[in-house]
Design an enzyme around this catalytic site. Structure first.
Site, short mmCIF file in Angstrom:
data_model
loop_
_atom_site.label_atom_id
_atom_site.label_comp_id
_atom_site.label_asym_id
_atom_site.label_seq_id
_atom_site.Cartn_x
_atom_site.Cartn_y
_atom_site.Cartn_z
N HIS A 103 0.82 -1.22 0.00
CA HIS A 103 0.00 0.00 0.00
C HIS A 103 0.85 1.27 0.00
CE1 HIS A 103 -3.74 -2.32 1.68
NE2 HIS A 103 -3.52 -2.54 0.39
N CYS A 133 10.40 17.09 -12.84
CA CYS A 133 9.85 17.79 -14.02
C CYS A 133 9.59 19.27 -13.74
CB CYS A 133 8.60 17.09 -14.54
SG CYS A 133 7.16 17.29 -13.48
N LEU A 197 -5.14 -9.14 18.10
CA LEU A 197 -5.73 -8.91 19.43
C LEU A 197 -7.00 -9.72 19.58
CD1 LEU A 197 -5.82 -5.13 20.46
CD2 LEU A 197 -4.59 -7.01 21.56
C1 BJW Z 1 -3.63 -5.70 16.98
C2 BJW Z 1 -3.15 -4.84 17.92
C3 BJW Z 1 -2.06 -5.28 18.61
C4 BJW Z 1 -4.92 -3.85 16.99
N1 BJW Z 1 -1.59 -6.46 18.35
N2 BJW Z 1 -3.22 -6.88 16.66
C5 BJW Z 1 -13.15 -7.42 -3.31
C6 BJW Z 1 -12.00 -7.81 -3.99
C7 BJW Z 1 -11.03 -6.87 -4.35
C8 BJW Z 1 -11.19 -5.53 -4.02
C9 BJW Z 1 -12.33 -5.16 -3.35
C10 BJW Z 1 -13.30 -6.08 -3.01
N3 BJW Z 1 -14.29 -5.42 -2.39
C11 BJW Z 1 -13.96 -4.12 -2.33
C12 BJW Z 1 -12.79 -3.91 -2.91
C13 BJW Z 1 -12.10 -2.59 -3.04
C14 BJW Z 1 -11.27 -2.13 -1.87
C15 BJW Z 1 -11.66 -2.82 -0.57
O1 BJW Z 1 -11.13 -3.82 -0.15
N4 BJW Z 1 -12.62 -2.22 0.14
C16 BJW Z 1 -13.08 -2.79 1.42
C17 BJW Z 1 -13.37 -1.66 2.37
C18 BJW Z 1 -14.24 -3.72 1.15
N5 BJW Z 1 -9.88 -2.39 -2.15
C19 BJW Z 1 -9.19 -1.54 -2.90
O2 BJW Z 1 -9.68 -0.54 -3.38
C20 BJW Z 1 -7.74 -1.90 -3.17
N6 BJW Z 1 -7.49 -1.90 -4.54
C21 BJW Z 1 -8.10 -2.75 -5.37
O3 BJW Z 1 -8.89 -3.58 -4.99
O4 BJW Z 1 -7.71 -2.59 -6.67
C22 BJW Z 1 -8.38 -3.37 -7.67
C23 BJW Z 1 -7.56 -4.53 -8.07
C24 BJW Z 1 -6.98 -5.36 -7.15
C25 BJW Z 1 -6.26 -6.46 -7.56
C26 BJW Z 1 -6.11 -6.72 -8.89
C27 BJW Z 1 -6.69 -5.87 -9.84
C28 BJW Z 1 -7.43 -4.79 -9.41
C29 BJW Z 1 -6.81 -0.85 -2.55
C30 BJW Z 1 -6.89 -0.83 -1.07
C31 BJW Z 1 -6.06 0.33 -0.52
C32 BJW Z 1 -6.19 0.44 0.98
N7 BJW Z 1 -5.63 1.66 1.41
C33 BJW Z 1 -5.53 1.90 2.84
C34 BJW Z 1 -4.98 3.33 3.04
C35 BJW Z 1 -3.48 3.35 2.67
C36 BJW Z 1 -2.86 4.65 2.98
C37 BJW Z 1 -3.05 5.04 4.44
O5 BJW Z 1 -2.53 4.39 5.37
O6 BJW Z 1 -3.74 6.04 4.66
O7 BJW Z 1 -4.68 0.94 3.44
S1 BJW Z 1 -7.09 1.71 3.72
C38 BJW Z 1 -6.34 0.99 5.16
O8 BJW Z 1 -6.82 -0.38 5.29
C39 BJW Z 1 -4.84 0.91 4.88
C40 BJW Z 1 -4.52 -0.45 5.43
O9 BJW Z 1 -3.31 -0.92 4.86
C41 BJW Z 1 -5.73 -1.26 5.07
C42 BJW Z 1 -5.88 -2.53 5.91
O10 BJW Z 1 -6.11 -2.20 7.23
P1 BJW Z 1 -5.49 -3.09 8.41
O11 BJW Z 1 -4.02 -2.99 8.39
O12 BJW Z 1 -6.07 -4.45 8.36
O13 BJW Z 1 -6.00 -2.26 9.67
P2 BJW Z 1 -7.37 -2.41 10.52
O14 BJW Z 1 -7.50 -1.20 11.36
O15 BJW Z 1 -8.50 -2.75 9.64
O16 BJW Z 1 -7.09 -3.68 11.43
C43 BJW Z 1 -6.11 -3.65 12.46
C44 BJW Z 1 -6.10 -5.00 13.12
O17 BJW Z 1 -5.05 -5.01 14.08
C45 BJW Z 1 -7.39 -5.37 13.84
O18 BJW Z 1 -7.80 -6.68 13.46
C46 BJW Z 1 -7.01 -5.32 15.32
O19 BJW Z 1 -7.70 -6.29 16.11
C47 BJW Z 1 -5.56 -5.61 15.27
N8 BJW Z 1 -4.77 -5.05 16.36
N9 BJW Z 1 -3.97 -3.69 17.91
C48 BJW Z 1 -2.15 -7.24 17.39
N10 BJW Z 1 -1.54 -4.50 19.57
#
Ligand code: BJW
Length: 237
Positions: A103, A133, A197
């Site tokens: 990401h 650029c 967690l």
């Molecule tokens: C602990 C803890 C501790 C807490 N110890 N644990 C189906 C298929 C494909 C795509 C999609 C789909 N449905 C929808 C989509 C589109 C979309 C998507 O997934 N949307 C969902 C909301 C449904 N996806 C996209 O748009 C992606 N691109 C895409 O699909 O392109 C098309 C394509 C793909 C492949 C081939 C061809 C075409 C892009 C996604 C980009 C995500 N961007 C972000 C922001 C990045 C910049 C920023 O940081 O601001 O990325 S959103 C945000 O979520 C960030 C993260 O990387 C990402 C994941 O979050 P993460 O890391 O899981 O965090 P949390 O908060 O959700 O979870 C934290 C966890 O930690 C929890 O479980 C806690 O319990 C735990 N925890 N403390 C251990 N101490």
């Protein structure tokens, strides 16, 4: 043993970087559609820069925790593909030699016109010129927003297909395509483990589940793995 590790915001939570989907998480305070989409950036680039500038300053003040350190040590002992959804550099600062940032990276920016990428450790503004650029109003954070394609998916898929063990750490399993990696690995006969967690959205696709803070559970899990690798990584089929 070839190990694929996918990390999410939870691995950096104890370093003081917020997670996204907790009740007090980043998306509870900020609208992801306004701040983490190309359309949001086109509408209000100043608000998007403010959001990432604040997170960049927070990151520069943060330190890696024991989970990052344990993953650094794992790279020295195994054939590790470390894939992170995080845009922070805490794996690198802990000493991990190779990190796949699917990401993007907060400490980089790129020019939307010429594509040049540059280090970005200070605040970014719409007034900044691209160093390559020379154009103004073209720079954006080098992060992957909703609707954009994550980096290096071919390399990720190859690593998933070669793995003997898949481990997800601190990720909710809410965002695709990353959320689909565990089931892809499992369908290929790769044992799957999650450390979190609490159970993630896709907890049912994990063969092994360890729940607790990453700073405790990651070193503990990796010590158990080192002591008896055969108990964790025997690929089926
Ligand atoms: C602990 C803890 C501790 C807490 N110890 N644990 C189906 C298929 C494909 C795509 C999609 C789909 N449905 C929808 C989509 C589109 C979309 C998507 O997934 N949307 C969902 C909301 C449904 N996806 C996209 O748009 C992606 N691109 C895409 O699909 O392109 C098309 C394509 C793909 C492949 C081939 C061809 C075409 C892009 C996604 C980009 C995500 N961007 C972000 C922001 C990045 C910049 C920023 O940081 O601001 O990325 S959103 C945000 O979520 C960030 C993260 O990387 C990402 C994941 O979050 P993460 O890391 O899981 O965090 P949390 O908060 O959700 O979870 C934290 C966890 O930690 C929890 O479980 C806690 O319990 C735990 N925890 N403390 C251990 N101490």
């Amino acid at each position: 043993m070839r190990i694929f590790v996918l990390t999410g915001a939870g691995v950096s939570a104890e370093s003081g970087l917020g997670t996204f989907r907790a009740s007090d998480g980043i998306w509870a305070k900020f609208d992801p559609m306004a701040l983490a989409t190309p359309e949001g950036f086109a509408r209000d680039p100043v608000a998007v820069h403010d959001f990432y500038n604040a997170r960049r300053q927070n990151l520069l003040a943060a330190e890696p925790n024991a989970a990052h350190v344990a993953l650094r040590d794992l790279a020295a002992q195994t054939d590790l593909f470390l894939c992170t959804q995080n845009i922070d550099d805490l794996h690198e600062r802990a000493g991990s030699p190779q990190v796949h940032h699917m990401h993007g990276e907060l400490l980089r920016s790129f020019c939307t016109v010429c594509g040049a990428v540059q280090d970005q450790r200070i605040d970014l503004s719409i007034l900044d010129n691209c160093a390559t650029c020379g154009l103004a109003e073209t720079m954006r954070p080098d992060v992957v927003w909703f609707g954009e394609i994550p980096h290096g998916l071919d390399e990720i898929e190859q690593a998933l297909d070669r793995a003997d063990l898949f481990i997800a750490i601190g990720t909710s399993g809410a965002v695709y395509p990353a959320a689909g990696f565990a089931s892809r690995a499992r369908e290929a006969g790769v044992p799957t483990a999650e450390i979190n967690l609490v159970p993630s959205d896709n907890a049912d696709v994990f063969d092994i589940r360890r729940y607790g803070p990453a700073s405790i559970e990651v070193p503990r899990f990796l010590a158990d793995l080192g002591a008896n690798p055969a108990a964790f990584g025997s690929r089926r089929g």
